[in-house]
Design a protein around this motif. Structure first.
Motif, short mmCIF file in Angstrom:
data_model
loop_
_atom_site.label_atom_id
_atom_site.label_comp_id
_atom_site.label_asym_id
_atom_site.label_seq_id
_atom_site.Cartn_x
_atom_site.Cartn_y
_atom_site.Cartn_z
N VAL A 86 -3.41 -14.09 4.55
CA VAL A 86 -2.36 -14.53 5.47
C VAL A 86 -3.00 -15.12 6.73
O VAL A 86 -4.09 -14.70 7.12
N THR A 87 -2.33 -16.10 7.33
CA THR A 87 -2.81 -16.65 8.60
C THR A 87 -2.71 -15.58 9.68
O THR A 87 -1.62 -15.07 9.94
N ALA A 88 -3.85 -15.28 10.33
CA ALA A 88 -3.85 -14.30 11.43
C ALA A 88 -3.88 -15.03 12.78
O ALA A 88 -3.70 -14.43 13.82
N ALA A 100 2.34 -12.14 8.99
CA ALA A 100 1.42 -11.00 8.90
C ALA A 100 2.17 -9.74 8.46
O ALA A 100 1.66 -8.96 7.65
N LYS A 104 1.28 -7.66 5.15
CA LYS A 104 0.91 -6.25 5.25
C LYS A 104 1.80 -5.39 4.35
O LYS A 104 1.32 -4.47 3.66
N GLY A 116 -6.75 -11.29 6.66
CA GLY A 116 -6.17 -12.12 7.71
C GLY A 116 -7.16 -13.23 8.00
O GLY A 116 -8.32 -12.95 8.37
N SER A 336 -9.32 -6.99 5.69
CA SER A 336 -8.88 -6.71 7.06
C SER A 336 -8.20 -5.35 7.12
O SER A 336 -7.66 -4.86 6.12
N VAL A 342 -2.25 -10.25 15.32
CA VAL A 342 -2.36 -11.71 15.19
C VAL A 342 -2.97 -12.23 16.48
O VAL A 342 -2.90 -11.58 17.52
N THR A 352 -12.35 -14.47 9.16
CA THR A 352 -11.41 -13.41 8.77
C THR A 352 -11.42 -12.34 9.87
O THR A 352 -12.44 -12.15 10.54
#
Length: 353
Positions: A86-88, A100, A104, A116, A336, A342, A352
């Motif tokens: 996922v984009t963090a 996020a 999760k 992330g 992660s 984020v 990451t």
């Protein structure tokens, strides 16, 4: 199931929500099984910009249907997913938080590892789904509405060095602002590009930011577009004050030429200096026709292999995050923590979290 395990590579579900696109994709190795995108762009057009709360609400509503669509089209069951990416960051904190949270929840529910990852590096990694794995050291220019970043990629999963970035406006941002000056609809980028095709790129000599000799030492690979935007605004003002009709196509073409010139000149100089023979260009702004043409011409002259993916991979999507996630998983990176925060201004040194 339609897709067997290719070489035993893990199946990665990628989720992207850094701005106004809800993207969910499934990638195995360097193979994209399906990429589903829901956009809330139309909801922002009337405001002339992205409203983070509106985008967050749209992500919330689109998330589960988009995940379901990706799984259905890829003919994959959620239980077959090996890892979640996922984009963090970087991006808008509200939208990032929605993605996020979903990732999760999936990681906990499926008891699968969570990664992330960095959105901007994802724009480079997605090219591996199109043109295959990067062989050796690669230069990446990522240009979008919010980012203009030049990166040296030794390994997309483990080693990325940012050589330069924008000091003020990103390229796409400058296009949107010039679009506004020319009275074009939001978002201005594609409209300016279209208009520019009918104009003379040499009609007006607009400034090239940070290219003066004095800037070469400190900002050789950095970009600045706010001065250019101001120069365009002044030029249009002077034209109107003199009672002349604004030659919109020539203004658009000359402005676009200045942006493409700086982006490509600095990028090729960086390739030469670091002895890199492959350039990857990504991000929403790499859909720009003048940038594509000039990059192709200059790379050919310099003997550099240019890789620009099709436009649908340039704008924000889940495939880029699944692609980077896939690379990271295969590199053996540690997952992660489930409580990772984020980061709206994530540095490029972080691949990451």
């Amino acid at each position: 199931m339609a897709h067997g395990h290719t070489g035993g590579d893990p199946l990665v579900l990628g989720i992207e929500t850094s701005c106004d696109e809800t993207g969910v994709a499934l990638v195995r190795g360097d193979e994209l099984l399906f990429d589903a995108v829901a956009s809330s762009m139309d909801e922002h057009a009337r405001y002339g910009g992205i409203i983070p709360e509106v985008a967050s609400r749209a992500h919330l509503e689109a998330m589960v249907p988009t995940i379901r669509r990706a799984l259905g089209e890829a003919d994959v069951d959620l239980s077959e997913v090996d890892a979640i990416a996922v984009t963090a960051g970087p991006g808008l904190v509200g939208p990032l938080t929605i993605g996020a949270s979903a990732a999760k929840a999936l990681a906990i529910g499926l008891n699968k590892p969570l990664y992330g990852v960095n959105h901007v590096i994802g724009h480079a990694a997605v090219n591996q789904l199109v043109d295959g794995p990067f062989s050796g050291r690669t230069m990446a220019l990522v240009v979008s509405g919010g980012h203009s970043s030049l990166m040296l990629v030794d390994d997309v999963a483990t080693s990325v060095t940012e050589l330069g970035s924008t000091l003020d406006d990103a390229a796409g941002e400058a296009f949107d602002k010039v679009g506004r000056l020319l009275g074009l609809p939001y978002p201005g980028g594609p409209h300016v590009d279209r208009l520019a095709r009918g104009g003379d790129p040499e009609a007006i000599r607009f400034p090239r930011g940070l290219t003066a000799a004095k800037d070469q030492a400190k900002h050789a690979y950095d970009f600045s577009f706010s001065g250019l935007k101001t120069a365009v605004a002044r030029w249009i003002e002077a034209c109107v004050d003199a009672g002349r009709e604004v030659p919109a196509a020539d203004v658009a073409a000359s402005f676009a030429a200045a942006v493409a010139d700086v982006l490509t000149a600095k990028t090729i100089a960086a390739c030469r200096r670091h002895d890199v023979a492959t350039l990857v260009v990504g991000g929403g702004f790499s859909a720009n026709s003048q940038l594509r043409e000039l990059a192709a011409t200059r790379c050919a002259e310099a003997g550099i292999d240019l890789r620009i993916p099709p436009i649908r991979y340039c704008t924000d999507n889940g495939a880029m995050i699944a692609a980077l996630g896939s690379a990271v998983v295969r590199a053996g990176a540690a997952p992660s923590d489930l409580d990772f925060p984020v980061d709206s201004s994530m540095p490029m040194a972080t691949i990451t979290v």
